[in-house]
Design a protein around this motif. Sequence first.
Motif, PDB file in Angstrom:
ATOM      1  N   LYS A 437       0.741  -1.286   0.007  1.00 10.78           N
ATOM      2  CA  LYS A 437      -0.025  -0.017  -0.082  1.00 10.78           C
ATOM      3  C   LYS A 437       0.800   1.322   0.082  1.00 10.78           C
ATOM      4  CE  LYS A 437      -3.564   0.417   2.481  1.00 10.78           C
ATOM      5  NZ  LYS A 437      -4.369   0.975   3.575  1.00 10.78           N
ATOM      6  N   SER A 438       2.004   1.091   0.622  1.00 11.27           N
ATOM      7  CA  SER A 438       2.884   2.358   0.840  1.00 11.27           C
ATOM      8  C   SER A 438       4.229   1.805   1.011  1.00 11.27           C
ATOM      9  CB  SER A 438       2.469   3.417   1.530  1.00 11.27           C
ATOM     10  OG  SER A 438       2.212   3.021   2.923  1.00 11.27           O
ATOM     11  N   LEU A 439       5.301   2.857   1.038  1.00 16.33           N
ATOM     12  CA  LEU A 439       6.729   2.337   1.375  1.00 16.33           C
ATOM     13  C   LEU A 439       7.495   3.524   1.844  1.00 16.33           C
ATOM     14  CD1 LEU A 439       8.745   3.211  -1.003  1.00 16.33           C
ATOM     15  CD2 LEU A 439       7.408   1.389  -2.263  1.00 16.33           C
ATOM     16  N   ARG A 440       8.492   3.323   2.427  1.00 20.07           N
ATOM     17  CA  ARG A 440       9.531   4.299   2.836  1.00 20.07           C
ATOM     18  C   ARG A 440      10.764   3.458   2.819  1.00 20.07           C
ATOM     19  NH1 ARG A 440       8.054   8.792   1.416  1.00 20.07           N
ATOM     20  NH2 ARG A 440       9.640   9.777   2.963  1.00 20.07           N
ATOM     21  N   VAL A 441      11.854   3.836   2.178  1.00 17.47           N
ATOM     22  CA  VAL A 441      12.995   3.190   2.031  1.00 17.47           C
ATOM     23  C   VAL A 441      13.964   4.101   3.165  1.00 17.47           C
ATOM     24  CG1 VAL A 441      14.009   4.315   0.151  1.00 17.47           C
ATOM     25  CG2 VAL A 441      14.926   2.374   0.617  1.00 17.47           C
ATOM     26  N   ALA A 442      14.834   3.390   3.999  1.00 15.99           N
ATOM     27  CA  ALA A 442      15.689   3.824   4.702  1.00 15.99           C
ATOM     28  C   ALA A 442      16.948   4.461   4.016  1.00 15.99           C
ATOM     29  CB  ALA A 442      16.507   2.805   5.824  1.00 15.99           C
ATOM     30  N   SER A 443      17.579   5.424   4.460  1.00 18.75           N
ATOM     31  CA  SER A 443      18.612   6.189   3.786  1.00 18.75           C
ATOM     32  C   SER A 443      19.929   5.186   3.672  1.00 18.75           C
ATOM     33  CB  SER A 443      18.989   7.191   4.363  1.00 18.75           C
ATOM     34  OG  SER A 443      19.593   6.867   5.947  1.00 18.75           O
ATOM     35  N   ASP A 444      20.152   4.318   4.454  1.00 14.58           N
ATOM     36  CA  ASP A 444      21.233   3.302   4.220  1.00 14.58           C
ATOM     37  C   ASP A 444      20.860   2.430   3.016  1.00 14.58           C
ATOM     38  OD1 ASP A 444      19.460   0.971   4.877  1.00 14.58           O
ATOM     39  OD2 ASP A 444      19.554   1.969   6.972  1.00 14.58           O
ATOM     40  N   GLY A 445      19.937   2.406   2.293  1.00 11.95           N
ATOM     41  CA  GLY A 445      19.529   1.508   1.372  1.00 11.95           C
ATOM     42  C   GLY A 445      19.485   0.079   1.250  1.00 11.95           C
ATOM     43  N   ASN A 455      -5.431 -10.101   3.752  1.00  6.67           N
ATOM     44  CA  ASN A 455      -6.727 -10.608   4.139  1.00  6.67           C
ATOM     45  C   ASN A 455      -7.595  -9.326   4.780  1.00  6.67           C
ATOM     46  OD1 ASN A 455      -6.005 -13.018   3.632  1.00  6.67           O
ATOM     47  ND2 ASN A 455      -4.705 -13.255   5.563  1.00  6.67           N
ATOM     48  N   GLY A 456      -7.462  -8.619   3.980  1.00  2.00           N
ATOM     49  CA  GLY A 456      -8.412  -7.103   4.518  1.00  2.00           C
ATOM     50  C   GLY A 456      -7.660  -6.293   5.722  1.00  2.00           C
ATOM     51  N   HIS A 457      -6.483  -6.404   6.026  1.00  4.43           N
ATOM     52  CA  HIS A 457      -5.802  -5.913   7.256  1.00  4.43           C
ATOM     53  C   HIS A 457      -4.457  -5.460   6.461  1.00  4.43           C
ATOM     54  CE1 HIS A 457      -8.831  -6.497  10.327  1.00  4.43           C
ATOM     55  NE2 HIS A 457      -8.711  -7.826   9.904  1.00  4.43           N
ATOM     56  N   ALA A 458      -4.009  -4.299   7.023  1.00  2.00           N
ATOM     57  CA  ALA A 458      -2.573  -3.692   6.664  1.00  2.00           C
ATOM     58  C   ALA A 458      -1.646  -3.663   7.822  1.00  2.00           C
ATOM     59  CB  ALA A 458      -2.725  -2.121   6.232  1.00  2.00           C
ATOM     60  N   SER A 459      -0.620  -4.066   7.726  1.00  2.47           N
ATOM     61  CA  SER A 459       0.618  -4.132   8.649  1.00  2.47           C
ATOM     62  C   SER A 459       1.753  -3.648   7.941  1.00  2.47           C
ATOM     63  CB  SER A 459       0.776  -5.698   9.200  1.00  2.47           C
ATOM     64  OG  SER A 459       1.468  -6.348   7.832  1.00  2.47           O
ATOM     65  N   ASP A 491      -4.534  -2.498  12.054  1.00  3.45           N
ATOM     66  CA  ASP A 491      -4.441  -1.917  10.716  1.00  3.45           C
ATOM     67  C   ASP A 491      -3.495  -0.658  10.970  1.00  3.45           C
ATOM     68  OD1 ASP A 491      -5.904  -2.775   8.305  1.00  3.45           O
ATOM     69  OD2 ASP A 491      -7.748  -2.715   9.794  1.00  3.45           O
ATOM     70  N   VAL A 492      -2.535  -0.672   9.775  1.00  3.97           N
ATOM     71  CA  VAL A 492      -1.672   0.522   9.845  1.00  3.97           C
ATOM     72  C   VAL A 492      -1.927   1.417   8.593  1.00  3.97           C
ATOM     73  CG1 VAL A 492       0.840   1.079   9.397  1.00  3.97           C
ATOM     74  CG2 VAL A 492       0.196  -0.886  10.996  1.00  3.97           C
ATOM     75  N   GLU A 493      -2.027   2.759   8.983  1.00  3.97           N
ATOM     76  CA  GLU A 493      -2.559   3.780   7.564  1.00  3.97           C
ATOM     77  C   GLU A 493      -1.132   4.374   7.190  1.00  3.97           C
ATOM     78  OE1 GLU A 493      -5.814   6.297   8.765  1.00  3.97           O
ATOM     79  OE2 GLU A 493      -5.808   4.874  10.322  1.00  3.97           O
ATOM     80  N   SER A 494      -0.249   4.690   7.912  1.00  3.79           N
ATOM     81  CA  SER A 494       0.841   5.166   7.512  1.00  3.79           C
ATOM     82  C   SER A 494       2.147   5.105   8.382  1.00  3.79           C
ATOM     83  CB  SER A 494       0.649   6.932   7.497  1.00  3.79           C
ATOM     84  OG  SER A 494       1.690   7.788   7.212  1.00  3.79           O
ATOM     85  N   ALA A 495       3.455   5.098   7.894  1.00  5.31           N
ATOM     86  CA  ALA A 495       4.418   5.076   8.492  1.00  5.31           C
ATOM     87  C   ALA A 495       5.752   5.929   7.930  1.00  5.31           C
ATOM     88  CB  ALA A 495       5.068   3.404   8.489  1.00  5.31           C
ATOM     89  N   SER A 496       6.657   6.058   8.949  1.00  8.89           N
ATOM     90  CA  SER A 496       7.899   7.044   8.237  1.00  8.89           C
ATOM     91  C   SER A 496       9.016   6.729   9.179  1.00  8.89           C
ATOM     92  CB  SER A 496       7.628   8.514   8.372  1.00  8.89           C
ATOM     93  OG  SER A 496       8.572   9.364   8.124  1.00  8.89           O
TER      94      SER A 496
END
Length: 580
Positions: A437-445, A455-459, A491-496
């Motif tokens: 659904k979304s992604l954030r890559v760490a600076s270290d690569g 299954n209907g839930h976001a982690s 459920d998880v909606e957003s992360a950083s």
Amino acid sequence: MPDSGEVRRVDASQPADPDSQVRVFPVPPRKGELPDDIVRGFLEATTSDEADFSTARQYLTEEASENWDPFSKTTVLEDGPVPRMEPVPGDVPGKGAVAVLSGRQRASVDQKQAYKPEDSSYQARVHLTKVRGEWRIDGPPDGLVLGQSDFERIYRSVNNYYFAYPGKGGSDTGTGGDVLVADPVYLRKRVDLVTSAVETLLRGPGDWLDPVAATKFPRGTKIVDESLSLDDVGGLRVRLNDRGSRVGPLQCNQMASQLLFTVQDIASAQVKQVELADAEGARLCVVTRADAAAYAPAGLKDQHPEQQYFIDAQGRMASLPPGGEEPVRVEGPFGAGGVPLRSIGVARDERTAAAVSQDARKLYVAPLEEGAELGESLLTSEAPRAEDGLTPPSWDGHGDLWIADRDPERSRLLRLEGGTGEPQEVVVPSLGKGRIKSLRVASDGVRIALVVQRNGHASLELGRIEQKADGTGEPRLSVNDLRSVTPQLEDVESASWAGDSRLVVVGQESGVRQLLYVQTDGSVANTPTLPGANGVTAVAASEDEDKPLLADSDDGIVRLPAGAGWQLVTKQGSAPVYPG
């Protein structure tokens, strides 16, 4: 404060304040104690601050004490272990007894001190026998068995630092060796923490990070001194054995840099330099903070002031300069508004940005400078709905751009080398039927955080980025060993990313929206509590923990400076981001 009366044991399952300064002193076994008392006394003695568990060993037979390794494993239960005695068929009455320990397991810590969330039932049998007329344990549980509250009181999370190698083990396809990556471990707070941290660092990366990280310490390196500590001017001197001393100047500097960042993570004062010496005390090298900065985690390496970015009400990209109160439109095509935007990602040098169109179908990359033109889109999604189109883009510390296409017919993770190269599909073997659904890559690569729908839930799941040569000799990218870092959330909606080994997350727990920090190993112990904001749906943070959080809320774009409350940035805006 009582000044008389007998010493009484306290049930090990009793909740305690993890930040409490109360120290637990173990009580040795007393004459004539029953098997139930012996087991309880042993479990309580393991929650003390003794370095060698000498009192806990008094509850064991001599042979069991020699064989029991309290550092082999730590099992963390929701509540403290409470023994239940049961009859033992075959044991001579009065000479053998068994206690059953049970509970809900929440986590485990392995021999390298790496934390792993678990949600399962736990059961272990503890056997006792009589020795010279007194009950003693001859079959103790493996390692330590602690309740969650005791674990949080006794242990703290510490970052060990190793060098990131995305292509480690894959011949010559990888880059790296100049950026440190954090590998969190759990160590006992009050038992010579600096020495414990250094000894754990010398064991090398944990199993999960090991394929993409390496230590510069030669195999077999050990410290000579029994105890290490900072001197009065913030210096650390470490004497190494012969194996650790056979290094050249460059390798020595890299080793010292690993030590400086690791010890700084636990030191109350600033670590100003690290000196390495051989067993006889002859100096090998000295590294100052300025020297070690060359190997700093990529998110902290460039000390230019980071700006904060978001999309304004007209679909244009805006920024909030450091210390500024009024947002301004960025220079270049993304600030001009020619193409209304849905999401943005800013390269870590803040010279280039990537943006996804409002319908989430097209990806553009352009310089953040006056006179720059938009150019053609670099990627197009065929998804008919914006919710199934392109995710917000993210940049790693090498200048590569990451994005996912959520199209149900062709869901995929992609990387654009240098931000302009041909989109390269990245294999995610453990994704299965899940969808990013979304992604954030760490600076270290070498680490990437993915919000995965299953299954209907976001982690929120952490993946390891590996680069190896395929059969033709061409480098092949993959994200391996996904592991959940938010098992407590439905459920998880957003992360950083919000630090070297920390993320900030918006998610649902028991039907209530939460804003919280989590460690990359899935633990939440020793993380600060965040004040709530009204209707937060997205959050952004810098890997520099001193920078304020940004959030998209019902009130608009808000930010949370250190030591303050949420402050309104603008009433109309969306998709806040930091560079990366």
